[in-house]
Write a protein that holds these residues in place. Structure first.
Motif, mmCIF file in Angstrom:
data_model
loop_
_atom_site.group_PDB
_atom_site.id
_atom_site.type_symbol
_atom_site.label_atom_id
_atom_site.label_comp_id
_atom_site.label_asym_id
_atom_site.label_seq_id
_atom_site.Cartn_x
_atom_site.Cartn_y
_atom_site.Cartn_z
ATOM 1 N N ARG A 5 -6.021 -0.262 1.056
ATOM 2 C CA ARG A 5 -5.000 0.695 1.493
ATOM 3 C C ARG A 5 -4.471 0.285 2.868
ATOM 4 N NH1 ARG A 5 -6.929 5.390 2.574
ATOM 5 N NH2 ARG A 5 -9.140 4.895 2.545
ATOM 6 N N PRO A 6 -3.148 0.232 3.045
ATOM 7 C CA PRO A 6 -2.570 -0.301 4.285
ATOM 8 C C PRO A 6 -2.591 0.656 5.466
ATOM 9 C CG PRO A 6 -0.834 0.281 2.755
ATOM 10 C CD PRO A 6 -2.122 0.507 2.031
ATOM 11 N N ARG A 7 -2.660 0.077 6.645
ATOM 12 C CA ARG A 7 -2.509 0.843 7.883
ATOM 13 C C ARG A 7 -1.123 1.466 7.918
ATOM 14 N NH1 ARG A 7 -3.912 -2.634 13.169
ATOM 15 N NH2 ARG A 7 -2.088 -1.495 13.900
ATOM 16 N N LEU A 8 -1.050 2.727 8.318
ATOM 17 C CA LEU A 8 0.221 3.444 8.323
ATOM 18 C C LEU A 8 1.248 2.793 9.243
ATOM 19 C CD1 LEU A 8 1.976 5.921 7.568
ATOM 20 C CD2 LEU A 8 0.953 7.080 9.537
ATOM 21 N N ASP A 9 0.846 2.451 10.471
ATOM 22 C CA ASP A 9 1.825 1.882 11.415
ATOM 23 C C ASP A 9 2.366 0.544 10.907
ATOM 24 O OD1 ASP A 9 -0.628 0.607 11.789
ATOM 25 O OD2 ASP A 9 -0.334 0.325 13.938
ATOM 26 N N VAL A 47 -0.021 -3.003 -2.841
ATOM 27 C CA VAL A 47 1.207 -3.417 -3.545
ATOM 28 C C VAL A 47 2.266 -2.318 -3.568
ATOM 29 C CG1 VAL A 47 0.065 -5.139 -4.999
ATOM 30 C CG2 VAL A 47 0.180 -2.757 -5.773
ATOM 31 N N HIS A 48 1.963 -1.147 -3.014
ATOM 32 C CA HIS A 48 2.936 -0.054 -2.987
ATOM 33 C C HIS A 48 3.685 -0.052 -1.652
ATOM 34 C CE1 HIS A 48 1.224 2.737 -6.338
ATOM 35 N NE2 HIS A 48 1.301 1.469 -6.706
ATOM 36 N N HIS A 49 4.923 -0.480 -1.698
ATOM 37 C CA HIS A 49 5.766 -0.505 -0.500
ATOM 38 C C HIS A 49 7.216 -0.658 -0.954
ATOM 39 C CE1 HIS A 49 5.780 -4.800 -1.294
ATOM 40 N NE2 HIS A 49 4.450 -4.773 -1.269
ATOM 41 N N LEU A 50 8.143 -0.890 -0.035
ATOM 42 C CA LEU A 50 9.563 -0.888 -0.375
ATOM 43 C C LEU A 50 10.102 -2.246 -0.825
ATOM 44 C CD1 LEU A 50 9.174 1.784 1.169
ATOM 45 C CD2 LEU A 50 11.412 1.431 2.211
#
Length: 269
Positions: free
Chosen positions: A90-94, A61-64
């Motif tokens: 936890r999301p993939r960086l790319d 849930v942490h994003h822009l």
């Protein structure tokens, strides 16, 4: 005359700018983002790419985006394999990076972008005057400072005399090239150092990697307690009127120099 000037186009600055546009707090003509790079998140992408980070430390849930589940939907629509990892997803960086860039394109942040380096800020009768190194000046009703802490790499006093030695490099220097052969010492005990140490061990041309740190490895899921995401801790924090006390509270709340358990297990191997 602008309504808003955001100084810095990294994660925080881009998030603020996008939110202002998305929530109609500002039109594109009323907003200016000044950053030393050509594109948003350029420093973030360079450093995380350099240490070969695969997954973020933060949860899904942490994003822009304003929608907490936007990244989850994005992963599904674009068929990302293994888009999230672990209990907290936890999301993939790319994937996170592309989701961010797509959002900034959609909200029109790039139309408000100015490549430059701010070297002056003062209050005038016309509002805030923001000046850049090349002599340009702009006026705004409000200014957001989002420069981050990584633009001036910190060298400890004992390392200052070796700064001209090409064998000593700082991971936060944009033009620095990390070692690709021989024996390497990585100084630091947090996520950046741990990611880098692990990435270097995967290179066949690297003979040995030694991680030097001041303390035993500290294991935490996140860099602060999840209670800071809601009223558990924020209600008390919001009652603090002193900015000095707020800053001290933030500093105490951070799990500085800590790493995730999965990264710890990688290092053990």
């Amino acid at each position: 005359m602008y309504k808003w000037i955001v100084i810095g186009g990294g994660i925080q600055g881009s998030c603020v700018a996008s939110r202002l546009l998305e929530e109609k707090k500002a039109e594109r003509k009323d907003l200016l983002i000044i950053d030393s790079h050509k594109q948003p998140l350029e420093r973030w992408r360079a450093v995380t790419g350099k240490i070969e980070m695969e997954y973020l430390r933060s949860p899904l849930v942490h994003h822009l985006h304003t929608d907490p589940y936007s990244l989850k939907k994005y992963s599904s629509v674009n068929n990302y394999a293994s888009g999230f990892k672990g209990r907290y997803q936890r999301p993939r960086l790319d994937m996170f990076n592309q989701h961010s860039l797509d959002l900034l394109e959609e909200t029109g942040v790039m139309e408000c972008w100015l490549q430059g380096e701010v070297n002056g800020l003062k209050w005038t009768e016309q509002g805030w005057e923001v000046c850049t190194k090349d002599g340009r000046c702009f006026f705004s009703e409000r200014v957001v400072l989002a420069m981050g802490v990584n633009h001036t790499p910190h060298y400890p006093s004992w390392a200052e005399k070796y700064r001209d030695n090409k064998a000593l490099v700082h991971v936060f220097e944009m033009d620095s090239r990390l070692p690709d052969t021989g024996d390497v010492i990585v100084i630091g005990g947090g996520m950046t150092a741990a990611h880098l140490a692990y990435a270097l061990t995967q290179k066949e041309s690297i003979h040995s990697v030694t991680l030097v740190k001041r303390h035993p490895l500290r294991i935490h899921h996140f860099d602060s307690d999840p209670g800071w995401l809601g009223p558990k801790y924020l209600n008390k924090y919001h009652k603090l009127t002193s900015y000095k006390e707020r800053r001290e509270t933030i500093q105490k709340a951070r799990n500085r120099g800590s790493i995730t358990r999965d990264l710890y297990l990688k290092l053990l191997k």
